[in-house]
Design an enzyme around this catalytic site. Structure first.
Site, PDB file in Angstrom:
ATOM      1  CG  HIS A 135      -3.394   2.991  -5.184  1.00 45.61           C
ATOM      2  ND1 HIS A 135      -4.030   1.933  -5.775  1.00 45.61           N
ATOM      3  CD2 HIS A 135      -4.097   3.259  -4.056  1.00 45.61           C
ATOM      4  CE1 HIS A 135      -5.082   1.579  -5.035  1.00 45.61           C
ATOM      5  NE2 HIS A 135      -5.136   2.376  -3.985  1.00 45.61           N
ATOM      6  CB  THR A 136       3.333   5.693  -5.206  1.00 45.65           C
ATOM      7  OG1 THR A 136       3.300   5.604  -3.779  1.00 45.65           O
ATOM      8  CG2 THR A 136       2.675   6.992  -5.646  1.00 45.65           C
ATOM      9  CB  SER A 194      -8.438 -15.853  15.278  1.00 43.66           C
ATOM     10  OG  SER A 194      -9.070 -14.600  15.452  1.00 43.66           O
ATOM     11  CG  ASP A 237      -0.279  -2.352   3.146  1.00 41.99           C
ATOM     12  OD1 ASP A 237      -0.095  -1.151   2.898  1.00 41.99           O
ATOM     13  OD2 ASP A 237      -1.260  -2.984   2.725  1.00 41.99           O
ATOM     14  CE1 TYR A 255      -4.104  -1.653  -4.014  1.00 41.50           C
ATOM     15  CE2 TYR A 255      -3.409  -3.452  -5.441  1.00 41.50           C
ATOM     16  CZ  TYR A 255      -3.121  -2.491  -4.489  1.00 41.50           C
ATOM     17  OH  TYR A 255      -1.827  -2.353  -4.030  1.00 41.50           O
TER      18      TYR A 255
HETATM   19  C1  GLA Z   1      -3.108  -1.523  -0.156  1.00 34.93           C
HETATM   20  C2  GLA Z   1      -1.938  -2.336  -0.683  1.00 34.93           C
HETATM   21  C3  GLA Z   1      -0.646  -1.516  -0.722  1.00 34.93           C
HETATM   22  C4  GLA Z   1      -0.842  -0.173  -1.417  1.00 34.93           C
HETATM   23  C5  GLA Z   1      -2.075   0.528  -0.832  1.00 34.93           C
HETATM   24  C6  GLA Z   1      -2.384   1.811  -1.558  1.00 34.93           C
HETATM   25  O1  GLA Z   1      -2.931  -1.237   1.204  1.00 34.93           O
HETATM   26  O2  GLA Z   1      -1.727  -3.466   0.122  1.00 34.93           O
HETATM   27  O3  GLA Z   1       0.379  -2.251  -1.364  1.00 34.93           O
HETATM   28  O4  GLA Z   1      -0.939  -0.316  -2.795  1.00 34.93           O
HETATM   29  O5  GLA Z   1      -3.227  -0.296  -0.884  1.00 34.93           O
HETATM   30  O6  GLA Z   1      -1.390   2.750  -1.367  1.00 34.93           O
END
Ligand code: GLA
Length: 357
Positions: A27-28, A60, A161, A210
């Protein structure tokens, strides 16, 4: 069913991209901070050919579902939204995308925090890059994939990600400064490997929690007079904030400092301790964990051969990652899952996939 069976023609190109597991820096990313993910062996693969009518056709293999789609249709909220997002944004960059036949297969576990969606987005964009000879580098692909997720899927994520799927590999850890997108491959601590277990608790990264954390972080940054919490280095600075912003900011500031600490080569034990500290603060300050995940993390932390463990990904359930002694994955997983079962839960191995049971 293979591509040819579904579409009656052969694909023109094939591309793939991995899922990721985040080792430190949770979450950074939406606080413009630092992260250290690594790619996992499981990948999403797309084969792409040209459609001979005016529609796109997406198949898919996992869902055994074929969706026909023309530009005027409303985008369904299924796997198709990731692909339509990538196509739509490539067109916004000024490149015409012809009607496609697109065949997807993926063994990245879905819904556990290992970024199956980013793997699909990057695989799709890589395929489009080759098919259409697009002058887009790997960072640009990650940025387009992140926008696809935000604009077409409605998940207001950071760029962790997509950067990991686009630039990561399984042999190294990828340190990323999510503000500048500068990055460096780091070696794993000596004689270690990664073990990822599923807590079997549904994770809801796209959920309101989130977004709530994002809003809290933005409010904390504003009160502290900085652009983003990344700009605060001294964790004492957050003590002036009201709760719960104080706790949230404390987690982000200390987590960024842990990632920076892990930038230097560290012994496995020290790296592992950073992971343990990360989990404690995620649980207590960021309030991102749930009892089953805490139980699994605690069990892992107590298992001989484990240097450190924490929840990974968006949180509120999903996978746990551990840094472990090399070649002990099978015995550690067996012991940890047996104890997790005795506590009343069901767990399973996600990485390494060879011992998934
Ligand atoms: C999800 C989001 C990322 C990130 C993570 C937590 O995977 O897609 O951008 O914020 O959570 O680190």
């Amino acid at each position: 069913m293979k591509f040819q069976r579904v579409f009656g023609t052969l694909p023109k190109t094939q591309a793939s991209a991995p899922g990721r597991v985040n080792l430190l820096g949770e979450h950074t990313d939406y606080n413009e901070g630092f992260v250290i993910p690594t790619a996992i062996p499981q990948r999403a693969t797309v084969q792409i050919g040209l459609s001979n009518d005016h529609k796109h056709h997406f198949y898919s293999a996992e869902f055994d579902e074929l969706i026909n789609f023309s530009d005027d249709d409303t985008i369904p909220q299924t796997f198709v939204s990731y692909i339509c997002g990538c196509i739509g944004l490539v067109e916004k960059e000024g490149y015409k995308v012809p009607p496609l036949n697109l065949y997807i297969t993926s063994n990245v576990p879905i819904g556990v925090g290992l970024s199956s969606s980013a793997a699909l987005e990057i695989a799709t964009l890589r395929g489009l890059r080759t098919l259409l000879n697009l002058p887009l580098d790997d960072v640009r692909l990650a940025q387009i994939a992140q926008l696809a997720e935000i604009r077409y899927v409605g998940f207001n994520c950071g760029i962790l990600d997509q950067m990991a799927a686009s630039l990561g590999d399984t042999n190294s850890m990828l340190f990323i400064d999510t503000r500048s997108l500068n990055r460096r491959k780091l070696r794993f601590p000596k004689n270690t490997e990664i073990l990822v277990l599923d807590s079997d608790e549904t994770h809801k990264p796209a959920g309101s929690l989130y977004n709530q954390r994002r809003v809290e972080c933005e409010a904390a940054a504003q009160m502290l007079g900085v652009k983003a919490l990344r700009d605060i280095e001294d964790s004492q600075a957050v003590e002036v904030l009201p709760q719960p912003l104080r706790k949230r900011a404390r987690y982000i500031v200390t987590e960024n400092n842990r990632v920076i600490e892990a930038f230097k080569p560290l012994p496995a034990k020290v790296f592992g301790q950073l992971m343990n500290d990360s989990h404690t603060s995620l649980r207590d300050d960021y309030e991102l964990s749930v009892p089953s995940v805490d139980t699994l993390v605690e069990i892992l932390q107590e298992t001989p051969g484990v240097f450190g463990a924490r929840l990974t990904g968006g949180g509120f359930g999903g996978a746990c990652v551990a840094l472990i002694e090399s070649e002990k994955a099978s015995s550690i997983a067996t012991e940890a899952i047996a104890r997790y079962q005795s506590a009343g839960y069901t767990g399973r191995v996600l990485v390494p996939p060879a011992i998934a049971f």
